[in-house]
Scaffold this motif. Structure first.
Motif, short mmCIF file in Angstrom:
data_model
loop_
_atom_site.label_atom_id
_atom_site.label_comp_id
_atom_site.label_asym_id
_atom_site.label_seq_id
_atom_site.Cartn_x
_atom_site.Cartn_y
_atom_site.Cartn_z
N TRP A 106 0.84 -1.20 0.00
CA TRP A 106 0.00 0.00 0.00
C TRP A 106 0.88 1.25 0.00
O TRP A 106 0.63 2.19 -0.75
CB TRP A 106 -0.90 -0.01 1.23
CG TRP A 106 -1.80 1.18 1.29
CD1 TRP A 106 -1.55 2.36 1.90
CD2 TRP A 106 -3.08 1.31 0.69
NE1 TRP A 106 -2.60 3.21 1.74
CE2 TRP A 106 -3.56 2.59 0.99
CE3 TRP A 106 -3.88 0.45 -0.06
CZ2 TRP A 106 -4.79 3.05 0.56
CZ3 TRP A 106 -5.10 0.90 -0.48
CH2 TRP A 106 -5.54 2.18 -0.18
N ASN A 107 1.91 1.24 0.84
CA ASN A 107 2.81 2.38 0.92
C ASN A 107 3.57 2.57 -0.39
O ASN A 107 3.72 3.69 -0.87
CB ASN A 107 3.79 2.19 2.08
CG ASN A 107 4.56 3.44 2.39
OD1 ASN A 107 4.14 4.53 2.04
ND2 ASN A 107 5.70 3.28 3.04
N ALA A 108 4.04 1.49 -0.99
CA ALA A 108 4.77 1.59 -2.25
C ALA A 108 3.86 2.08 -3.37
O ALA A 108 4.24 2.93 -4.18
CB ALA A 108 5.37 0.24 -2.61
N ASN A 109 2.66 1.56 -3.43
CA ASN A 109 1.72 1.95 -4.48
C ASN A 109 1.25 3.39 -4.27
O ASN A 109 1.14 4.16 -5.20
CB ASN A 109 0.53 0.98 -4.50
CG ASN A 109 -0.26 1.09 -5.77
OD1 ASN A 109 0.22 1.58 -6.77
ND2 ASN A 109 -1.48 0.62 -5.72
N CYS A 110 1.01 3.75 -3.04
CA CYS A 110 0.55 5.10 -2.71
C CYS A 110 1.64 6.13 -2.97
O CYS A 110 1.39 7.17 -3.57
CB CYS A 110 0.12 5.13 -1.25
SG CYS A 110 -0.29 6.75 -0.62
N CYS A 111 2.85 5.86 -2.54
CA CYS A 111 3.93 6.85 -2.63
C CYS A 111 4.45 7.01 -4.05
O CYS A 111 4.86 8.09 -4.43
CB CYS A 111 5.08 6.47 -1.71
SG CYS A 111 4.61 6.64 0.01
N THR A 112 4.42 5.95 -4.85
CA THR A 112 4.91 6.12 -6.23
C THR A 112 3.96 6.99 -7.03
O THR A 112 4.40 7.78 -7.84
CB THR A 112 5.08 4.76 -6.93
OG1 THR A 112 3.84 4.04 -6.88
CG2 THR A 112 6.20 3.96 -6.31
N SER A 113 2.66 6.88 -6.77
CA SER A 113 1.73 7.73 -7.51
C SER A 113 1.85 9.18 -7.05
O SER A 113 1.70 10.08 -7.84
CB SER A 113 0.30 7.22 -7.36
OG SER A 113 -0.10 7.29 -6.00
N ARG A 114 2.13 9.42 -5.77
CA ARG A 114 2.30 10.79 -5.27
C ARG A 114 3.57 11.42 -5.82
O ARG A 114 3.60 12.59 -6.13
CB ARG A 114 2.34 10.81 -3.75
CG ARG A 114 1.01 10.67 -3.11
CD ARG A 114 1.13 10.84 -1.64
NE ARG A 114 -0.11 10.48 -1.00
CZ ARG A 114 -0.23 10.22 0.28
NH1 ARG A 114 0.81 10.26 1.07
NH2 ARG A 114 -1.39 9.90 0.79
N GLU A 115 4.64 10.64 -5.89
CA GLU A 115 5.90 11.19 -6.39
C GLU A 115 5.77 11.61 -7.85
O GLU A 115 6.34 12.60 -8.27
CB GLU A 115 7.02 10.16 -6.25
CG GLU A 115 7.46 9.98 -4.82
CD GLU A 115 8.45 8.85 -4.68
OE1 GLU A 115 8.83 8.24 -5.71
OE2 GLU A 115 8.85 8.57 -3.55
N GLU A 116 5.01 10.85 -8.62
CA GLU A 116 4.84 11.21 -10.02
C GLU A 116 4.05 12.50 -10.15
O GLU A 116 4.32 13.31 -11.01
CB GLU A 116 4.13 10.09 -10.77
CG GLU A 116 4.96 8.82 -10.88
CD GLU A 116 4.15 7.67 -11.43
OE1 GLU A 116 4.72 6.58 -11.52
OE2 GLU A 116 2.96 7.85 -11.75
N ILE A 117 3.08 12.70 -9.29
CA ILE A 117 2.22 13.87 -9.39
C ILE A 117 2.93 15.10 -8.81
O ILE A 117 2.90 16.17 -9.39
CB ILE A 117 0.89 13.63 -8.65
CG1 ILE A 117 0.11 12.55 -9.37
CG2 ILE A 117 0.08 14.90 -8.54
CD1 ILE A 117 -1.11 12.08 -8.62
N SER A 118 3.62 14.96 -7.68
CA SER A 118 4.15 16.13 -7.00
C SER A 118 5.59 16.46 -7.38
O SER A 118 6.17 17.33 -6.77
CB SER A 118 4.06 15.91 -5.48
OG SER A 118 4.92 14.85 -5.13
#
Length: 169
Positions: free
Chosen positions: A135-147
């Motif tokens: 969950w953390n890996a999936n959640c953080c990779t999508s945030r890094e791409e956006i931010s």
């Protein structure tokens, strides 16, 4: 380990077929077999998702680990019921024709069920940890791409240099 203990528990059931007690409730549900299949497949998918971190493998691993956590909770319920029934069955062993065999069978069954309960609790902890990491890996990779900031010259200037220039003007 869970599968091996399930096979051993099943062989004990057929070894003591003369005794009509409820010591082998967990074996009758088949949990040691289908629970072990779920745990092995979720572990396999987690390894594949770790080696090939494609989105589909991560999602499949997340789903299978979630299913394994649910199966582990079901297993804990089955094993807890089995232990409660074993305690009641051990009290009625004195009224049988061979109380020593009944006590031995109940003690062995309680030991096996307790060991299974410990292993399944550990499996639940591992599965929940894996779910949290996925969950953390999936959640953080999508945030890094956006931010992520745009690649420009202005973004590379440290903030204190910007402030000092604006104060001089």
């Amino acid at each position: 380990m869970i599968l091996a203990l399930g096979v051993f528990l099943g062989s004990l059931q057929y070894l003591f077929y003369l005794q009509r007690h409820f010591f082998f409730f967990t074996f009758h549900t088949g949990y040691p077999f289908w629970g072990a299949v779920f745990f092995c497949s979720s572990g396999t998918l987690s390894v594949v998702a770790g080696r090939k971190p494609a989105r589909i493998w991560i999602q499949n691993s997340f789903g299978m680990n979630f299913a394994s956590a649910t199966i582990a909770l079901v297993g804990i319920a089955f094993l807890s019921i089995n232990l409660a029934v074993n305690i009641l069955s051990l009290k009625s062993c004195q009224s049988t024709e061979s109380p020593d065999l009944c006590n031995y069978m109940g003690s062995v069954s309680n030991g096996m069920v307790s060991l299974l309960l410990i292993l399944i609790s550990l499996e639940l902890c591992i599965t929940i940890s894996t779910i949290a990491m996925l969950w953390n890996a999936n959640c953080c990779t999508s945030r890094e791409e956006i931010s992520s900031p745009p690649n420009s010259v202005e973004s590379r200037i440290p903030p204190y240099e910007n402030n000092s220039e604006s104060m001089n003007i």
